[in-house]
Design an enzyme around this catalytic site. Structure first.
Site, PDB file in Angstrom:
ATOM      1  N   ARG A 129       0.873  -1.188   0.073  1.00 34.90           N
ATOM      2  CA  ARG A 129       0.264   0.385   0.538  1.00 34.90           C
ATOM      3  C   ARG A 129       0.773   1.414   0.248  1.00 34.90           C
ATOM      4  O   ARG A 129       0.209   2.121   0.844  1.00 34.90           O
ATOM      5  CB  ARG A 129      -0.898  -0.172   1.677  1.00 34.90           C
ATOM      6  CG  ARG A 129      -2.327  -1.189   1.519  1.00 34.90           C
ATOM      7  CD  ARG A 129      -2.974  -0.481   2.034  1.00 34.90           C
ATOM      8  NE  ARG A 129      -4.154  -1.910   1.649  1.00 34.90           N
ATOM      9  CZ  ARG A 129      -3.399  -2.979   3.167  1.00 34.90           C
ATOM     10  NH1 ARG A 129      -3.258  -3.115   4.242  1.00 34.90           N
ATOM     11  NH2 ARG A 129      -4.966  -4.293   2.657  1.00 34.90           N
ATOM     12  N   LYS A 151       3.554  11.442 -10.800  1.00 34.68           N
ATOM     13  CA  LYS A 151       2.622  10.811 -11.502  1.00 34.68           C
ATOM     14  C   LYS A 151       3.131   9.321 -11.883  1.00 34.68           C
ATOM     15  O   LYS A 151       4.294   9.137 -12.125  1.00 34.68           O
ATOM     16  CB  LYS A 151       2.140  11.697 -12.898  1.00 34.68           C
ATOM     17  CG  LYS A 151       1.326  12.411 -12.524  1.00 34.68           C
ATOM     18  CD  LYS A 151       0.899  12.602 -14.394  1.00 34.68           C
ATOM     19  CE  LYS A 151       0.114  14.198 -14.007  1.00 34.68           C
ATOM     20  NZ  LYS A 151      -0.450  14.186 -16.045  1.00 34.68           N
ATOM     21  N   GLU A 193      10.412  19.754 -23.636  1.00 36.82           N
ATOM     22  CA  GLU A 193       9.378  20.054 -22.312  1.00 36.82           C
ATOM     23  C   GLU A 193       9.802  21.150 -22.390  1.00 36.82           C
ATOM     24  O   GLU A 193       9.548  21.865 -21.150  1.00 36.82           O
ATOM     25  CB  GLU A 193       9.513  18.723 -21.722  1.00 36.82           C
ATOM     26  CG  GLU A 193       8.822  17.145 -21.837  1.00 36.82           C
ATOM     27  CD  GLU A 193       7.717  17.382 -21.794  1.00 36.82           C
ATOM     28  OE1 GLU A 193       7.176  19.119 -21.462  1.00 36.82           O
ATOM     29  OE2 GLU A 193       6.479  16.518 -22.682  1.00 36.82           O
ATOM     30  N   LYS A 235       8.118  23.201 -12.527  1.00 37.37           N
ATOM     31  CA  LYS A 235       7.226  22.163 -12.150  1.00 37.37           C
ATOM     32  C   LYS A 235       6.992  21.896 -10.513  1.00 37.37           C
ATOM     33  O   LYS A 235       5.716  21.333 -10.061  1.00 37.37           O
ATOM     34  CB  LYS A 235       8.355  20.670 -13.101  1.00 37.37           C
ATOM     35  CG  LYS A 235       7.983  19.415 -12.956  1.00 37.37           C
ATOM     36  CD  LYS A 235       6.417  18.982 -13.595  1.00 37.37           C
ATOM     37  CE  LYS A 235       5.714  18.012 -13.350  1.00 37.37           C
ATOM     38  NZ  LYS A 235       5.822  16.387 -14.334  1.00 37.37           N
ATOM     39  N   GLU A 245      -3.560  17.068 -10.167  1.00 37.92           N
ATOM     40  CA  GLU A 245      -4.148  18.053 -11.648  1.00 37.92           C
ATOM     41  C   GLU A 245      -5.792  18.083 -11.499  1.00 37.92           C
ATOM     42  O   GLU A 245      -6.291  17.209 -12.572  1.00 37.92           O
ATOM     43  CB  GLU A 245      -4.404  16.909 -12.365  1.00 37.92           C
ATOM     44  CG  GLU A 245      -3.427  17.338 -13.697  1.00 37.92           C
ATOM     45  CD  GLU A 245      -3.631  16.847 -15.073  1.00 37.92           C
ATOM     46  OE1 GLU A 245      -2.610  16.099 -15.051  1.00 37.92           O
ATOM     47  OE2 GLU A 245      -4.088  17.002 -16.493  1.00 37.92           O
ATOM     48  N   ARG A 251      -2.066  22.770 -12.432  1.00 37.17           N
ATOM     49  CA  ARG A 251      -1.162  21.797 -13.422  1.00 37.17           C
ATOM     50  C   ARG A 251      -1.814  21.705 -15.028  1.00 37.17           C
ATOM     51  O   ARG A 251      -1.066  20.967 -16.065  1.00 37.17           O
ATOM     52  CB  ARG A 251      -1.646  20.006 -12.738  1.00 37.17           C
ATOM     53  CG  ARG A 251      -0.784  19.682 -12.790  1.00 37.17           C
ATOM     54  CD  ARG A 251      -0.234  17.892 -12.074  1.00 37.17           C
ATOM     55  NE  ARG A 251       0.584  17.321 -11.915  1.00 37.17           N
ATOM     56  CZ  ARG A 251       1.179  16.654 -11.010  1.00 37.17           C
ATOM     57  NH1 ARG A 251       1.302  16.482  -9.737  1.00 37.17           N
ATOM     58  NH2 ARG A 251       2.256  15.916 -11.427  1.00 37.17           N
ATOM     59  N   ASN A 255       0.288  21.050 -19.787  1.00 35.87           N
ATOM     60  CA  ASN A 255       0.250  19.734 -20.506  1.00 35.87           C
ATOM     61  C   ASN A 255      -0.187  21.341 -22.072  1.00 35.87           C
ATOM     62  O   ASN A 255      -0.854  20.349 -22.930  1.00 35.87           O
ATOM     63  CB  ASN A 255      -1.576  19.595 -20.738  1.00 35.87           C
ATOM     64  CG  ASN A 255      -1.476  18.433 -19.592  1.00 35.87           C
ATOM     65  OD1 ASN A 255      -0.749  17.649 -19.172  1.00 35.87           O
ATOM     66  ND2 ASN A 255      -2.896  18.543 -18.211  1.00 35.87           N
ATOM     67  N   HIS A 258       0.382  19.594 -25.027  1.00 40.90           N
ATOM     68  CA  HIS A 258       0.196  17.823 -25.048  1.00 40.90           C
ATOM     69  C   HIS A 258      -1.311  17.223 -25.011  1.00 40.90           C
ATOM     70  O   HIS A 258      -0.990  15.677 -25.599  1.00 40.90           O
ATOM     71  CB  HIS A 258       0.766  16.720 -23.311  1.00 40.90           C
ATOM     72  CG  HIS A 258       1.593  17.195 -23.079  1.00 40.90           C
ATOM     73  ND1 HIS A 258       2.422  19.066 -23.048  1.00 40.90           N
ATOM     74  CD2 HIS A 258       2.830  16.267 -22.549  1.00 40.90           C
ATOM     75  CE1 HIS A 258       3.903  18.987 -22.775  1.00 40.90           C
ATOM     76  NE2 HIS A 258       3.917  16.767 -22.561  1.00 40.90           N
ATOM     77  N   HIS A 262      -0.825  13.972 -27.005  1.00 44.44           N
ATOM     78  CA  HIS A 262      -1.382  12.229 -26.924  1.00 44.44           C
ATOM     79  C   HIS A 262      -1.609  11.628 -27.769  1.00 44.44           C
ATOM     80  O   HIS A 262      -1.607  10.965 -28.713  1.00 44.44           O
ATOM     81  CB  HIS A 262      -1.818  12.510 -25.652  1.00 44.44           C
ATOM     82  CG  HIS A 262      -1.563  12.995 -24.688  1.00 44.44           C
ATOM     83  ND1 HIS A 262      -1.998  13.112 -23.045  1.00 44.44           N
ATOM     84  CD2 HIS A 262      -0.122  12.441 -24.225  1.00 44.44           C
ATOM     85  CE1 HIS A 262      -0.779  13.578 -22.220  1.00 44.44           C
ATOM     86  NE2 HIS A 262       0.693  12.732 -22.905  1.00 44.44           N
ATOM     87  N   HIS A 275       7.969  11.119 -27.517  1.00 46.52           N
ATOM     88  CA  HIS A 275       7.169  12.297 -26.935  1.00 46.52           C
ATOM     89  C   HIS A 275       7.521  13.955 -27.400  1.00 46.52           C
ATOM     90  O   HIS A 275       6.124  14.662 -27.187  1.00 46.52           O
ATOM     91  CB  HIS A 275       7.107  11.688 -25.207  1.00 46.52           C
ATOM     92  CG  HIS A 275       6.274  12.567 -24.754  1.00 46.52           C
ATOM     93  ND1 HIS A 275       4.956  12.865 -25.008  1.00 46.52           N
ATOM     94  CD2 HIS A 275       6.183  13.768 -23.507  1.00 46.52           C
ATOM     95  CE1 HIS A 275       3.949  13.697 -23.971  1.00 46.52           C
ATOM     96  NE2 HIS A 275       5.424  14.194 -23.270  1.00 46.52           N
TER      97      HIS A 275
END
Lengths: 367, 367
Positions: A129, A151, A193, A235, A245, A251, A255, A258, A262, A275
């Site tokens: 956990r 993330k 980025e 960041k 987010e 946040r 993106n 992005h 994606h 990417h």
């Protein structure tokens, strides 16, 4: 104006209450990892996770630093590439965690690029956990983006990063010296980025990139360390403001470019573009859209596009890439879809890609 | 002294800041689920997860309530039993989530016992980095324990619940009417946890159980609803104080009798005893140990043992059960092991099981 890379600096910190942590940007920091981590972790067992490219280069250095600090543990390597971001390799890591007798106070170390960071972070998030993880990114992309912010995730066969968790690391150790071995194409993809941070938040960084792009492409350590620190600081600040987010939260600004990226990556089965390359194209399109919406001047759009070109990144799609409809459908499978609605800005124009797929962010505030 | 089951009562609430949620204990609440959940969830897509025993009994009722409240979605059933708490079935649920086009604002419903709750909770914790889950427990054990508190998880072949996450539900809907179909042995096993709450926290509940045990064994709805509410209230309060079971925190108290129980269950490959039965034996041993340590009177120990017997639960191990050494080794694989140390009380006695394996908690404060 630029700090020397060996001048002591105040640590970058992600402020998240009891989940706060430091980002150490320092050449050679891998060799100091053991001492830094020992001060953060109750237990003295660890597992170093890397891939077969990175492990042989820096694994021994990291492991011996951990050992000197009193840690007991082992190191594992997985195959390089996005193909390892699967449940199968998460299971592989659980098995190794059990074998290495990790307990709730142990720590996983993610030594590598985004795939290693995401996969190892996910294993740490879900073993007993949630146990500690320290991110030790070795690609520019991972240094300025994936290693910071918690993330974690693996891919579902039908949806990238569909399985994951938010799980903040205990520390991020960024050693710019590891970039020496980074292939040029990946370095450039990481620069996308960095450029993004300039666009969304830091006009000085943007100007610095314009002036010093040649240094980056030559892997000048001081220039890289400077850009990494500036990017990581942005960041860190945005993550501190919006850990998970939230809808419409700051946040989402990260993106920028992005949503389109994606969709493009997904439609090309993650084969055609790195990417960062997809993000580069997405940013050009977002800038274009921003001009349409009166949020950005043409001159600023041209500066963005010129910088992306200077970094050797693509600014438009190639012949043979998917058409608008395919991209649109792909973007509806993106997990950012909330209650069945896409979170893009949609223009009335019909004559370009801008019609349907991307996020503008607040680009007009930045450049 | 006992509330009528159909008298409106203030909702039980787990107070955890923005993760707070209500526990609704009410006969017939399954038919009201849609309205309750619609008020909590932004999206209108859901997936009802159940097993092949429970699904046919209550699945339609729950699904039609969701539908009436405007939810779109589907229902899936998995095989009954602990064998479904695996990565394989987590993957099965991810596939169904993708097929049902769930997004970040959707909700999973866990309709069943602890296995369904743990597995579904884990899938919800890790799908799109965490989507909503509502627990709808249908066993006494799940009603008073697993459905409340956000522990989710699946088993590793070598370690039960080794893979999991803390992920609080958006609501817990407890319909005591579903206990009508619960097998007697499982009802009794659930009573072990109810008795535990009496021991660790609520002398009145303990006395009520002593006086009314016959009613429970006859599944008297009012008696069951009363005991469920009292138990759920204690669990809710302790979880509010200690969401993530911090070392030495109040949540450890809930493990009264459990370290031994986990070792016994693990050593018998989860075949010999139901969880509640193992807990019953663990509590008797913990009480015995507490007497040894001067924390509990012999009279109170006898009351605990007598109540467990009255509930038709075992109070000692059977011939053929594993020996002390085996149990001791098994307990070292328990994930509660922290930095290589077991968290039990260890006596100097050599002549009984108490020597090595269990948790006393603060039993002396309770009865």
């Amino acid at each position: 104006m630029i700090n020397e890379t060996n001048t002591p600096k105040p640590a970058l910190r992600v402020e998240l209450g009891e989940r706060s942590y430091d980002i150490h940007v320092k050449p050679g920091v891998i060799a100091e990892a053991g001492g830094i981590i020992a001060a953060l972790i109750k237990g003295r067992r660890c597992l170093v996770v890397s891939d077969r490219n990175i492990g042989p280069k820096y694994g021994t250095l990291l492991a011996s630093s951990m050992q000197k600090a009193g840690f007991d543990g082992s190191a594992v390597e997985i195959p390089p590439g996005e193909g390892a971001k699967t449940i199968k390799f998460a299971e592989f890591l659980y098995d190794r965690c059990i074998e290495a007798k990790l307990d709730r106070d142990s720590v996983l170390l993610a030594l590598g690029g985004g795939v290693i960071g995401d996969l190892t972070g996910f294993a740490a998030a879900t073993f007993y956990r949630g146990i500690a993880v320290v991110q030790v990114p070795t690609t520019l992309l991972a240094m300025v983006d994936a290693s910071i912010g918690g993330k974690t995730g693996i891919d579902h066969p039908k949806s990238k990063n569909a399985i994951g968790a938010f799980h903040q690391p205990k520390a991020v150790l960024i050693d710019p010296l590891t970039l020496i071995s980074l292939p040029e194409r990946e370095l450039k993809a990481g620069l996308a980025e960095v450029i993004k941070y300039g666009v969304i938040d830091d006009a000085e960084l943007f100007a610095y990139l314009e002036e010093n792009m040649e240094k980056f492409l030559k892997k000048d350590p001081a220039a890289l360390a400077h850009a990494i620190e500036k990017s990581a600081a942005i960041k860190a600040r945005i993550v501190s403001q919006d850990e998970r987010e939230s809808a419409g939260g700051p946040r989402a600004l990260l993106n920028f470019g992005h949503t389109f990226a994606h969709a493009l990556e997904s439609s090309t089965n993650y084969q055609g573009y790195l990417h960062g390359e997809a993000v580069a194209i997405g940013m050009v399109l977002a800038a274009e859209l921003s001009v349409e919406l009166g949020l950005l001047t043409r001159a600023d759009r041209d500066r963005i596009k010129a910088l992306i070109e200077k970094a050797g990144l693509p600014t438009k799609m190639q012949s043979g890439d998917p058409d608008t409809e395919t991209l649109h459908a792909a973007s509806f499978r993106d997990k950012k879809v909330a209650a069945g609605k896409l979170r893009f800005v949609v223009t009335e124009r019909t004559d370009d890609m801008a019609k349907k797929v991307w996020n503008v962010g607040r680009s007009s505030q930045a450049v």
